[in-house]
Design a protein around this motif. Structure first.
Motif, PDB file in Angstrom:
ATOM      1  N   PRO B  91      15.022   5.662  -5.084  1.00 46.54           N
ATOM      2  CA  PRO B  91      14.413   6.216  -6.298  1.00 46.54           C
ATOM      3  C   PRO B  91      13.109   6.944  -5.983  1.00 46.54           C
ATOM      4  O   PRO B  91      12.475   6.690  -4.960  1.00 46.54           O
ATOM      5  CB  PRO B  91      14.135   4.972  -7.147  1.00 46.54           C
ATOM      6  N   ASP B  92      12.689   7.772  -6.880  1.00 38.91           N
ATOM      7  CA  ASP B  92      11.457   8.542  -6.735  1.00 38.91           C
ATOM      8  C   ASP B  92      10.267   7.591  -6.621  1.00 38.91           C
ATOM      9  O   ASP B  92      10.110   6.667  -7.417  1.00 38.91           O
ATOM     10  CB  ASP B  92      11.291   9.444  -7.973  1.00 38.91           C
ATOM     11  N   GLY B  93       9.425   7.802  -5.599  1.00 38.55           N
ATOM     12  CA  GLY B  93       8.215   6.990  -5.429  1.00 38.55           C
ATOM     13  C   GLY B  93       8.449   5.650  -4.778  1.00 38.55           C
ATOM     14  O   GLY B  93       7.513   4.845  -4.655  1.00 38.55           O
ATOM     15  N   CYS B  94       9.676   5.357  -4.380  1.00 39.69           N
ATOM     16  CA  CYS B  94      10.011   4.051  -3.804  1.00 39.69           C
ATOM     17  C   CYS B  94       9.241   3.824  -2.498  1.00 39.69           C
ATOM     18  O   CYS B  94       9.181   4.703  -1.634  1.00 39.69           O
ATOM     19  CB  CYS B  94      11.516   3.986  -3.546  1.00 39.69           C
ATOM     20  N   LEU B  95       8.668   2.631  -2.364  1.00 45.35           N
ATOM     21  CA  LEU B  95       8.018   2.234  -1.105  1.00 45.35           C
ATOM     22  C   LEU B  95       9.093   1.754  -0.149  1.00 45.35           C
ATOM     23  O   LEU B  95       9.874   0.850  -0.487  1.00 45.35           O
ATOM     24  CB  LEU B  95       7.012   1.104  -1.377  1.00 45.35           C
ATOM     25  N   LEU B  96       9.155   2.354   1.043  1.00 42.75           N
ATOM     26  CA  LEU B  96      10.114   1.905   2.069  1.00 42.75           C
ATOM     27  C   LEU B  96       9.321   1.265   3.206  1.00 42.75           C
ATOM     28  O   LEU B  96       8.607   1.950   3.944  1.00 42.75           O
ATOM     29  CB  LEU B  96      10.951   3.072   2.601  1.00 42.75           C
ATOM     30  N   LEU B  97       9.439  -0.052   3.308  1.00 48.74           N
ATOM     31  CA  LEU B  97       8.714  -0.833   4.326  1.00 48.74           C
ATOM     32  C   LEU B  97       9.756  -1.389   5.295  1.00 48.74           C
ATOM     33  O   LEU B  97      10.875  -1.684   4.887  1.00 48.74           O
ATOM     34  CB  LEU B  97       7.995  -1.983   3.615  1.00 48.74           C
ATOM     35  N   ALA B 160      -1.433  -0.127  -1.240  1.00 50.54           N
ATOM     36  CA  ALA B 160      -2.001  -1.255  -1.989  1.00 50.54           C
ATOM     37  C   ALA B 160      -0.895  -2.197  -2.471  1.00 50.54           C
ATOM     38  O   ALA B 160      -1.063  -3.424  -2.479  1.00 50.54           O
ATOM     39  CB  ALA B 160      -2.825  -0.738  -3.167  1.00 50.54           C
ATOM     40  N   LEU B 161       0.240  -1.632  -2.871  1.00 45.79           N
ATOM     41  CA  LEU B 161       1.369  -2.472  -3.301  1.00 45.79           C
ATOM     42  C   LEU B 161       1.879  -3.308  -2.131  1.00 45.79           C
ATOM     43  O   LEU B 161       2.169  -4.506  -2.262  1.00 45.79           O
ATOM     44  CB  LEU B 161       2.487  -1.588  -3.874  1.00 45.79           C
ATOM     45  N   ALA B 162       1.957  -2.677  -0.950  1.00 48.14           N
ATOM     46  CA  ALA B 162       2.411  -3.413   0.242  1.00 48.14           C
ATOM     47  C   ALA B 162       1.435  -4.536   0.577  1.00 48.14           C
ATOM     48  O   ALA B 162       1.855  -5.642   0.951  1.00 48.14           O
ATOM     49  CB  ALA B 162       2.556  -2.463   1.425  1.00 48.14           C
TER      50      ALA B 162
END
Lengths: 288, 288
Positions: B91-97, B160-162
């Motif tokens: 999805p748009d803006g998804c954080l991929l860690l 920051a979310l990570a």
């Protein structure tokens, strides 16, 4: 000569640290008496307070008086000094066993003991990171290999008594020639210690150029380097009395590490995988 | 852009082995939903049965649909393949860690992701000998260092979310450049693994000339060689993607071992003692 029953014998353990204290505690109640001898009065008090021995003293001559078995549980070079001095103090026919981690120099020294003594080299394959009578544990020897190195002069009844003693602490006796023992433990014990030390030194060098390495040390580094935390006095005696065998083991290790380095250098994934898989399987066979 | 609250986000963990399963279990209840994706249906069933995730699927596209955060918890070379393919599914803006043990190649691959993705390299400094969802433990990350390698394109809110996610599993975030990370873990993790392997190979050679060595392997050998029992597929990927840094660490180690060998060769007791004492003290400083 009859083999003595364990409940009839008086055992004296000289040195009440982890190894001696644990042996005394495991034997207590199975022998007529277990006497402890330590250099320092505080160790005597600690051993008595923890119930490791029936009685304890700082007086070596008094402690071994009347003993059927004397066990030397001190560092290797202290054992060498004690062997040179203890002969005249020991009762006739007394079994003198040691727990030292190297055996050739000790057994050579034992060969010079007065004739009335029955000498026997010993090395139980156990230990832990902590030391002192506080760390003593009667279960320490359970299910472990206990190497015995008889001398040509060691009588069969003396050896049989030692085998009973090893059984009484739950260990499995393994008779080995002292040179063979020293060659094998160079690989099994002393090499791992030196690797742990060299790993810590390598990380120390890395840390001096980037201290962040300290934040990345996880359980793998901790386990691989654990032996570098061993008691220095104990390890120094071991290294100095098994130097040539240890140097050979280091050479053999360096050849293996060079070989792994070369495989990795090729970046041949299948070759690396084959080497790692064979080693992993080999370890499972060695340590099931 | 506001930093998202963890309880509002949907997290998908791809790979439900020890690392992914433990992360999912630690996050469950702290996020809106935790979805698991695994290759095999049995892993999906095991993760659901153990309550590691809210829901689980073998379908990658379905599993990441609607995700705010996707965590890749597979071996390094699998992560590289997944990064190359997953972009259009996110999805748009998804954080991929990711949780891969080496970072330079992974972060380089992440730089090629479509612009709508927020990529971030990650490496938690934890693990254990066992693997699979059965070994998963929500406490695995507690008090451990969790390396984060932001890319120039990683937004502050994504980072920051990570950091919140890392805090939620009890770990401590450490921001590092990927090359620096790889150099440090070569010493801290990958070198210990190769030493354990070369030690096992050395003992194997000794055993082929005298099998009694097997009876003398005690806890010291077991601990020092433990890493040689690591999962081969995982370690192979690590070695192949961090080869040059590992070769440098091996060279540094060999220099240290050579130095120790030379000190021992002199048989100078005081020099050996000084070296061992300094190393023992160094380890206590590194691992208090």
């Amino acid at each position: 000569m009859m083999v003595r029953q364990l409940q009839d014998v008086q055992v004296t353990v000289v040195g009440l640290g982890l190894m001696g204290g644990s042996l005394a505690a495991a034997l207590r109640g199975q022998c007529r008496t277990v006497t402890g001898v330590a250099r320092r009065a505080e160790t005597v008090d600690a051993a008595l307070a923890r119930g490791l021995v029936d009685r304890a003293t700082v007086d070596l001559a008094g402690g071994v008086s009347g003993a059927d078995v004397v066990v030397l549980a001190t560092p290797v070079r202290t054992i060498l000094h004690q062997i040179a001095e203890i002969g005249p103090l020991l009762p006739d026919g007394c079994l003198l066993l040691d727990l030292g981690s190297t055996k050739t120099e000790i057994v050579n020294a034992m060969a010079l003991l007065p004739e009335h003594v029955q000498p026997l080299g010993g090395h139980p394959m156990c230990g832990k990171e902590s030391s002192g009578p506080e760390a003593a544990d009667p279960a320490l020897y359970r299910s472990r290999t206990f190497v015995l190195c008889p001398l040509p002069r060691t009588s069969q009844p003396a050896l049989a008594l030692a085998v009973r003693l090893v059984g009484a602490v739950g260990a499995h006796p393994l008779l080995l020639d002292p040179q063979r023992h020293d060659s094998l433990v160079a690989t099994a014990s002393h090499l791992p210690y030196l690797l742990a030390c060299a790993l810590v030194a390598t990380a120390g060098t890395a840390a001096s150029s980037d201290p962040a390495v300290g934040r990345l040390l996880a359980s793998g580094f901790r386990d691989t380097s654990r032996l570098a935390g061993s008691d220095v006095a104990m390890m120094l005696d071991i290294l100095l009395t098994n130097r040539l065998e240890i140097l050979k083991a280091v050479d053999s290790f360096q050849a293996q590490l060079d070989a792994m380095r070369r495989v990795l250098e090729t970046a041949d994934g299948e070759a690396v995988r084959a080497a790692l898989s064979a080693i992993r399987a080999g370890r499972l066979r060695m340590l099931p």
